[in-house]
Design an enzyme around this catalytic site. Structure first.
Site, PDB file in Angstrom:
ATOM      1  N   ASP A 338     -22.791 -48.714  17.149  1.00  0.00           N
ATOM      2  CA  ASP A 338     -24.115 -48.114  17.045  1.00  0.00           C
ATOM      3  C   ASP A 338     -24.779 -48.579  15.745  1.00  0.00           C
ATOM      4  OD1 ASP A 338     -26.084 -46.133  17.997  1.00  0.00           O
ATOM      5  OD2 ASP A 338     -25.508 -45.014  16.206  1.00  0.00           O
ATOM      6  N   GLU A 367     -25.121 -53.222  18.172  1.00  0.00           N
ATOM      7  CA  GLU A 367     -26.496 -52.866  18.513  1.00  0.00           C
ATOM      8  C   GLU A 367     -27.429 -53.493  17.481  1.00  0.00           C
ATOM      9  OE1 GLU A 367     -29.480 -49.028  19.092  1.00  0.00           O
ATOM     10  OE2 GLU A 367     -27.643 -48.816  17.920  1.00  0.00           O
TER      11      GLU A 367
END
Length: 614
Positions: A338, A367
């Protein structure tokens, strides 16, 4: 003739990123009337001085142009920028990118990029040619043993066809749960196998006190509503028997206030950082004035930010018995990181070392929303894809290009994005890119393709706007085109749970409804299955490079080529019938999907398509 074109092998011998020590030939084409006396390649390693490399005269190009050539052999991985300069009697000039992106004689233009990666850069082979399926765990499937609720402050929903709660309850958001769990996912593995899925990406599964679980409470424990560590091991083992691997969401930039680490509300025994400076977790956090003034993720006080460079945290996550390796031992095949662009280099370096030491073929997926090869974050150029950090990233540039082209048109803009990523990314990373067209952070694909623009619209507006019957029918047509592009461009297509059955919705939480097992759009589901079968039968999609084929506006046409295999993909996003002329080798091909060639021409009806293979 053009002065220079990096997309043409006559000018640039290698279309994509290159390895350190690899030789790259660069050529420019000069008009004879310029009476060019010399030329030089100007190369600048990122942030360093410009090097001037002489170019050699390389023969005539027709009667009115001449070639000049130079070899560039970078000895060190990194990002490099280049342009050209030339001398003519009494003057000279520079060849750079102009405002349109074309090569031109100009003094204030831009340089071209070369990505140089490390010799030992390898990425997992098992994902090439595969399909990722993203699951938001609370919203996919409930196992036969039913819903378990470990905490009284969670609201359990049974109205599965309704929207998630979008208004606060007692001042709190994201505390309504539909009860999806790991057992439910395991019981749906046959369904995923039929789609051709080879990798499941799970949004966070660790204990956290919100339905999205991005506010981690305990990295060492599966959230009780999802199941136990044994349930996770059982899921991984069952998936492996089906040829499917599981990757986990690693949320390492922040944790929850309500966690064993911060423990603001004293839910957990022991002292968290909020209540004691003697807590072992206190050095992990960035307090300006303890305990209430601390740095948080994007200013959201519910999410205290972590000092990822803290040695204690690094050891906790990346150590021999740390979190990263522990869950790989339990059966995970890798991690999706993330907000990877908010994790410092020291953390990413250590994490890769830990992950690859535990499982050499484990996946590290980051990400990153922009081009990951030239991303600048916190005033530093990042090196995600040079060989010592990530294997690949989420491919937001492709997603945006696909949605924009299918919805609005613009073939040139589409290829500008696609060809730029193909040129900048190392092939090891390119062929593993997570090619999504929608995720838990974006509107559902069918809504993005056919719905009203929701820019600047809040949750109240989004809650009252669904696709009309006409919009939905148009959305299905556009979904077929978008997914055909998604499944055939370089990278690995990623299906966001429910997109394959036509689920709709704007942004969070409307894109996170419970999977509608009762009302599946069967025609769209069969289309996804056909795309999955095509991928498994077409080795060219695992590692084939892309070559653009000229076609009229409103269409895109390209070839994927690898070894002796070729696949042509043509898509017409317009409402008119358009003809496309494929290369000669495809003239007598029957179509794998869509229209066949007749008389050397592909006739594509409105929203038509064709896939041809030789």
């Amino acid at each position: 003739m053009e002065f220079f074109n990096p997309k043409n092998r006559l000018y640039k011998s290698i279309a994509h990123a290159i390895c350190e020590g690899e030789s790259l030939t660069l050529r420019i084409c000069m008009p004879r009337e310029y009476r060019c006396e010399s030329a030089r390649l100007l190369v600048q390693e990122d942030g360093k001085q410009v090097r001037s490399i002489p170019m050699l005269w390389d023969g005539m190009c027709g009667a009115h142009h001449e070639w000049w050539r130079s070899e560039f052999v970078p000895q060190k991985a990194g990002l490099y920028w280049y342009s050209f300069e030339y001398s003519v009697p009494y003057a000279g000039g520079k060849i750079q990118k102009d405002e349109s992106g074309k090569a031109a004689v100009c003094e204030e233009g831009a340089q071209w990029q070369i990505t140089v990666y490390e010799k030992n850069y390898t990425t997992p082979q098992w994902l090439r040619g595969g399909i990722i399926y993203q699951i938001f765990p609370d919203r996919f499937a409930i196992g036969s043993s039913g819903v378990k609720n470990p905490y009284e402050d969670r609201i359990i929903r049974t109205d599965y066809e309704n929207d998630p709660q979008w208004k606060p309850v007692n001042g709190m958001y994201n505390i309504d749960y539909f009860g999806g769990n790991l057992q439910g996912i395991r019981e749906k593995l046959p369904y995923l196998k039929e789609l051709g899925v080879s990798c499941i990406y799970l949004n966070p599964i660790f204990e956290a006190h919100s339905n999205h679980r991005y506010n981690t409470a305990d990295y060492s424990k599966i959230d009780g509503m999802l199941g136990t560590e044994e349930d996770f091991k059982a899921l991984c083992a069952a998936a492996e028997k089906e040829g499917i691997r599981i990757i986990l969401d690693g949320v390492f930039s922040h944790v929850g206030q309500d966690s064993i680490y911060f423990n603001m509300y004293r839910r957990y025994a022991g002292e968290g950082a909020y209540h004691s400076k003697q807590s072992p977790y206190y050095p992990w956090f960035k307090f300006h004035h303890w305990p209430d003034d601390y740095e948080s993720w994007w200013g959201i006080k519910l999410l205290p930010e972590i000092k990822e460079e803290n040695e204690g945290f690094l050891e906790y996550i990346c150590g021999k018995d740390g979190i990263a390796r522990r869950w790989l031992r339990a059966g995970a095949a890798g991690w999706r990181l993330d907000v990877a662009d908010e994790l410092p280099d020291v953390f990413l370096d250590r994490l890769r070392q830990a992950v690859k030491a535990e499982k050499e073929d484990a996946l590290l997926l980051g990400e990153v929303w922009e081009d990951a090869t030239n991303k600048v974050a916190y005033s530093e150029r990042r090196r995600y894809l040079l060989g010592d950090q990530l294997d690949c990233v989420m491919n937001y540039p492709f997603a945006d290009a696909i949605i924009r082209f299918v919805r609005e048109g613009g073939s040139e803009a589409f290829f500008e994005v696609v060809e730029s990523i193909c040129a900048n990314y190392p092939p090891q990373a390119l062929h593993l890119l997570m090619n999504h067209i929608g995720t838990h952070d974006t509107p559902r694909a069918i809504t993005a393709l056919a719905g009203k623009d929701s820019t600047g619209k809040g949750r109240s507006w989004q809650s009252t706007h669904a696709l009309s019957a006409a919009q939905y029918a148009l959305g299905i047509k556009r979904m077929k085109l978008a997914t055909l592009l998604q499944f055939t461009l370089p990278g690995v297509p990623s299906i966001y749970y429910g997109d394959e059955i036509g689920m709709q919705g704007y942004s969070d939480p409307f894109n996170r409804r419970f999977f509608d097992w009762k009302h599946r759009k069967q025609a769209l589901l069969e289309w996804y299955k056909a795309l999955g079968s095509m991928r498994s039968a077409s080795p060219v999609l695992a590692d084939g490079f892309l070559r653009r084929i000229p076609s009229p506006e409103g269409t895109v046409c390209y070839v994927r080529q690898s070894g002796g295999h070729e696949m042509l993909v043509a898509v017409n996003r317009s409402e008119e019938t358009i003809g496309v002329y494929p290369p000669q080798e495809f003239e007598n091909c029957a179509a794998t999907l869509g229209e066949s060639v007749h008389g050397g021409k592909l006739v594509l009806p409105p929203y038509g398509y064709s896939v041809l293979e030789v």
